[in-house]
Motif scaffolding. Structure first.
Motif, PDB file in Angstrom:
ATOM      1  N   SER A  12     -26.538  33.653  94.303  1.00  0.00           N
ATOM      2  CA  SER A  12     -26.953  33.822  92.916  1.00  0.00           C
ATOM      3  C   SER A  12     -27.015  32.465  92.235  1.00  0.00           C
ATOM      4  CB  SER A  12     -26.003  34.784  92.191  1.00  0.00           C
ATOM      5  OG  SER A  12     -24.648  34.446  92.435  1.00  0.00           O
ATOM      6  N   GLU A  13     -27.276  32.471  90.928  1.00  0.00           N
ATOM      7  CA  GLU A  13     -27.493  31.236  90.173  1.00  0.00           C
ATOM      8  C   GLU A  13     -26.360  30.234  90.382  1.00  0.00           C
ATOM      9  OE1 GLU A  13     -27.205  28.598  86.736  1.00  0.00           O
ATOM     10  OE2 GLU A  13     -25.887  30.320  87.040  1.00  0.00           O
ATOM     11  N   GLY A  14     -26.733  29.008  90.774  1.00  0.00           N
ATOM     12  CA  GLY A  14     -25.775  28.044  91.283  1.00  0.00           C
ATOM     13  C   GLY A  14     -24.610  27.672  90.393  1.00  0.00           C
ATOM     14  N   PRO A  15     -24.850  27.106  89.210  1.00  0.00           N
ATOM     15  CA  PRO A  15     -23.726  26.643  88.391  1.00  0.00           C
ATOM     16  C   PRO A  15     -22.716  27.724  88.041  1.00  0.00           C
ATOM     17  CG  PRO A  15     -25.764  25.639  87.628  1.00  0.00           C
ATOM     18  CD  PRO A  15     -26.152  26.661  88.662  1.00  0.00           C
ATOM     19  N   ALA A  16     -23.192  28.894  87.627  1.00  0.00           N
ATOM     20  CA  ALA A  16     -22.265  29.968  87.238  1.00  0.00           C
ATOM     21  C   ALA A  16     -21.500  30.490  88.444  1.00  0.00           C
ATOM     22  CB  ALA A  16     -23.035  31.105  86.563  1.00  0.00           C
ATOM     23  N   THR A  17     -22.181  30.630  89.571  1.00  0.00           N
ATOM     24  CA  THR A  17     -21.515  31.155  90.767  1.00  0.00           C
ATOM     25  C   THR A  17     -20.481  30.154  91.271  1.00  0.00           C
ATOM     26  OG1 THR A  17     -23.580  32.287  91.317  1.00  0.00           O
ATOM     27  CG2 THR A  17     -21.883  32.216  93.013  1.00  0.00           C
ATOM     28  N   TRP A  18     -20.845  28.870  91.290  1.00  0.00           N
ATOM     29  CA  TRP A  18     -19.894  27.850  91.726  1.00  0.00           C
ATOM     30  C   TRP A  18     -18.669  27.809  90.816  1.00  0.00           C
ATOM     31  CZ3 TRP A  18     -18.623  22.881  89.513  1.00  0.00           C
ATOM     32  CH2 TRP A  18     -17.730  22.146  90.315  1.00  0.00           C
ATOM     33  N   ALA A  19     -18.880  27.911  89.504  1.00  0.00           N
ATOM     34  CA  ALA A  19     -17.753  27.904  88.569  1.00  0.00           C
ATOM     35  C   ALA A  19     -16.814  29.072  88.839  1.00  0.00           C
ATOM     36  CB  ALA A  19     -18.266  27.947  87.131  1.00  0.00           C
ATOM     37  N   ALA A  20     -17.386  30.237  89.153  1.00  0.00           N
ATOM     38  CA  ALA A  20     -16.551  31.405  89.457  1.00  0.00           C
ATOM     39  C   ALA A  20     -15.786  31.196  90.762  1.00  0.00           C
ATOM     40  CB  ALA A  20     -17.419  32.654  89.539  1.00  0.00           C
ATOM     41  N   GLU A  22     -10.639  24.147 104.060  1.00  0.00           N
ATOM     42  CA  GLU A  22     -11.595  23.284 103.371  1.00  0.00           C
ATOM     43  C   GLU A  22     -12.817  24.122 103.018  1.00  0.00           C
ATOM     44  OE1 GLU A  22     -14.194  19.182 104.072  1.00  0.00           O
ATOM     45  OE2 GLU A  22     -13.391  20.288 105.781  1.00  0.00           O
ATOM     46  N   VAL A  23     -13.118  24.221 101.735  1.00  0.00           N
ATOM     47  CA  VAL A  23     -14.257  25.010 101.279  1.00  0.00           C
ATOM     48  C   VAL A  23     -15.446  24.076 101.069  1.00  0.00           C
ATOM     49  CG1 VAL A  23     -15.174  26.496  99.466  1.00  0.00           C
ATOM     50  CG2 VAL A  23     -12.790  26.733 100.199  1.00  0.00           C
ATOM     51  N   VAL A  24     -16.595  24.456 101.636  1.00  0.00           N
ATOM     52  CA  VAL A  24     -17.834  23.688 101.485  1.00  0.00           C
ATOM     53  C   VAL A  24     -18.889  24.624 100.894  1.00  0.00           C
ATOM     54  CG1 VAL A  24     -19.599  22.324 102.645  1.00  0.00           C
ATOM     55  CG2 VAL A  24     -17.227  22.202 103.425  1.00  0.00           C
ATOM     56  N   ILE A  25     -19.601  24.133  99.882  1.00  0.00           N
ATOM     57  CA  ILE A  25     -20.576  24.954  99.162  1.00  0.00           C
ATOM     58  C   ILE A  25     -21.976  24.691  99.701  1.00  0.00           C
ATOM     59  CG2 ILE A  25     -21.620  25.435  96.914  1.00  0.00           C
ATOM     60  CD1 ILE A  25     -18.730  26.403  97.176  1.00  0.00           C
ATOM     61  N   SER A  26     -22.643  25.776 100.108  1.00  0.00           N
ATOM     62  CA  SER A  26     -24.018  25.714 100.598  1.00  0.00           C
ATOM     63  C   SER A  26     -24.900  26.591  99.709  1.00  0.00           C
ATOM     64  CB  SER A  26     -24.058  26.165 102.059  1.00  0.00           C
ATOM     65  OG  SER A  26     -25.281  25.802 102.668  1.00  0.00           O
ATOM     66  N   GLY A  27     -26.146  26.765 100.113  1.00  0.00           N
ATOM     67  CA  GLY A  27     -27.051  27.613  99.335  1.00  0.00           C
ATOM     68  C   GLY A  27     -27.473  26.951  98.034  1.00  0.00           C
ATOM     69  N   ASN A  28     -27.321  27.667  96.922  1.00  0.00           N
ATOM     70  CA  ASN A  28     -27.713  27.160  95.603  1.00  0.00           C
ATOM     71  C   ASN A  28     -26.639  26.205  95.072  1.00  0.00           C
ATOM     72  OD1 ASN A  28     -30.080  28.696  95.604  1.00  0.00           O
ATOM     73  ND2 ASN A  28     -29.040  30.469  94.726  1.00  0.00           N
ATOM     74  N   ARG A  29     -26.605  25.020  95.630  1.00  0.00           N
ATOM     75  CA  ARG A  29     -25.545  24.050  95.342  1.00  0.00           C
ATOM     76  C   ARG A  29     -25.833  23.314  94.040  1.00  0.00           C
ATOM     77  NH1 ARG A  29     -27.530  20.723  99.787  1.00  0.00           N
ATOM     78  NH2 ARG A  29     -29.367  21.837  99.057  1.00  0.00           N
ATOM     79  N   PRO A  30     -24.938  23.400  93.053  1.00  0.00           N
ATOM     80  CA  PRO A  30     -25.153  22.699  91.779  1.00  0.00           C
ATOM     81  C   PRO A  30     -24.667  21.260  91.863  1.00  0.00           C
ATOM     82  CG  PRO A  30     -23.182  24.049  91.616  1.00  0.00           C
ATOM     83  CD  PRO A  30     -23.736  24.261  93.004  1.00  0.00           C
ATOM     84  N   LEU A  31     -25.506  20.388  92.384  1.00  0.00           N
ATOM     85  CA  LEU A  31     -25.101  19.021  92.675  1.00  0.00           C
ATOM     86  C   LEU A  31     -24.517  18.317  91.455  1.00  0.00           C
ATOM     87  CD1 LEU A  31     -24.991  16.514  94.500  1.00  0.00           C
ATOM     88  CD2 LEU A  31     -27.390  16.087  93.928  1.00  0.00           C
ATOM     89  N   ALA A  32     -25.232  18.353  90.322  1.00  0.00           N
ATOM     90  CA  ALA A  32     -24.778  17.618  89.142  1.00  0.00           C
ATOM     91  C   ALA A  32     -23.433  18.127  88.655  1.00  0.00           C
ATOM     92  CB  ALA A  32     -25.824  17.726  88.028  1.00  0.00           C
ATOM     93  N   ASP A  33     -23.244  19.440  88.640  1.00  0.00           N
ATOM     94  CA  ASP A  33     -21.971  20.018  88.197  1.00  0.00           C
ATOM     95  C   ASP A  33     -20.830  19.598  89.112  1.00  0.00           C
ATOM     96  OD1 ASP A  33     -24.062  21.449  86.887  1.00  0.00           O
ATOM     97  OD2 ASP A  33     -22.685  23.104  86.498  1.00  0.00           O
ATOM     98  N   MET A  34     -21.097  19.606  90.401  1.00  0.00           N
ATOM     99  CA  MET A  34     -20.053  19.249  91.355  1.00  0.00           C
ATOM    100  C   MET A  34     -19.700  17.775  91.254  1.00  0.00           C
ATOM    101  SD  MET A  34     -21.141  21.590  94.671  1.00  0.00           S
ATOM    102  CE  MET A  34     -19.647  21.191  95.597  1.00  0.00           C
TER     103      MET A  34
END
Length: 280
Positions: free
Chosen positions: A122-130, A156-168
């Motif tokens: 789903s939408e990157g920034p909101a999903t990553w924040a959750a 170690e958690v690694v984020i793939s898919g809709n990765r919010p680069l700037a937020d991270m």
């Protein structure tokens, strides 16, 4: 025992049983011999997400995650979300039961940890924040990054898919890292931020294991892996041939020989047998 006390005790026991079925399953899991290269693609599609992979010795598992009404649901497609387990139920709860008391080890006696690759659907920034909020609640066993300093833990958690680069990149505190692509090689991104570079195999190669690997492609593969390793990045490919047979074994043999760090499969037993028979 007084009747009302007996009722309260019985009700409490029933509530415990209903609230933690996954915990009971995790407690009975028998961890296999860890295989550093073994990556469970779409791990959640197995009968027992996470647990089946760990019993086969896998050290990397992949979960597709959607943010739905404030909950993180694990499923491949949106039409599968009804009744899909949450990230907590399928992964974080059982991991909490399986890691060592100090949160630093999963497989007993094994120095390496578990890579949990979370593919944001789903939408990157909101999903990553959750995801970050839930990981923060499990900080005891999740590797964290604060102002460039890394505190290593069992997972170690690694984020793939809709990765919010700037937020991270902007986060002073993170419980996850970034999964790069082949275009991110030579980007200068720190390996503590981008420890992994994943790519669609068919974007770079045509060979799928039938016959000998063309020498030009073998050289390209080795050069690619060496280039990534020189910059401190691990390497993974998806969309490799995963149909059981000689072609798949040929491809796995070339991936192992080139130094690819995570070999992708849906066939847990097949890759376990291959890696165990070839010293991993």
């Amino acid at each position: 025992m007084l009747p009302y006390l007996r009722t309260l005790v019985a009700a409490g026991a029933a509530a415990l049983l209903l609230s933690a079925p996954q915990t009971a399953a995790a407690a009975g899991a028998e961890l296999g011999q860890p295989l550093p290269r073994a990556h469970a693609h779409n791990d959640y599609e197995h009968d027992r997400p996470l647990l089946d992979a760990l019993e086969h010795g896998f050290t990397s598992v992949e979960a597709d995650v959607w943010l739905v009404d404030g909950e993180l649901r694990v499923a491949h497609d949106s039409w599968e979300l009804d009744g899909a387990p949450t990230l907590e139920e399928a992964y974080l709860d059982p991991l909490a039961e399986l890691v060592s008391p100090n949160g630093k080890q999963l497989y007993p006696g094994h120095d390496g940890g578990l890579q949990l690759l979370i593919d944001l659907k789903s939408e990157g920034p909101a999903t990553w924040a959750a995801v970050e909020r839930e990981l923060a609640e499990r900080r005891k066993f999740i590797t964290r990054h604060r102002d460039g300093r890394v505190t290593e833990r069992a997972v170690e958690v690694v984020i793939s898919g809709n990765r919010p680069l700037a937020d991270m990149q902007a986060a002073e505190l993170r419980y996850s890292s970034y999964d790069g692509r082949s275009t991110d090689l030579d980007s200068g991104l720190d390996p503590s931020f981008m420890p992994l570079v994943s790519e669609n195999w068919t974007r770079l190669f045509t060979w799928q294991g039938v016959g000998e690997m063309p020498e030009v492609e073998r050289e390209r593969l080795h050069a690619y892996v060496e280039r990534a390793h020189a910059q401190g990045y691990r390497v993974r490919f998806w969309a490799t041939n995963d149909i059981a047979g000689p072609a798949r074994e040929n491809l796995w043999t070339e991936l192992r020989a080139s130094g690819v760090d995570h070999i992708n499969t849906d066939d847990l037993a097949g890759l376990q047998e291959f890696l165990a028979g070839s010293a991993g």
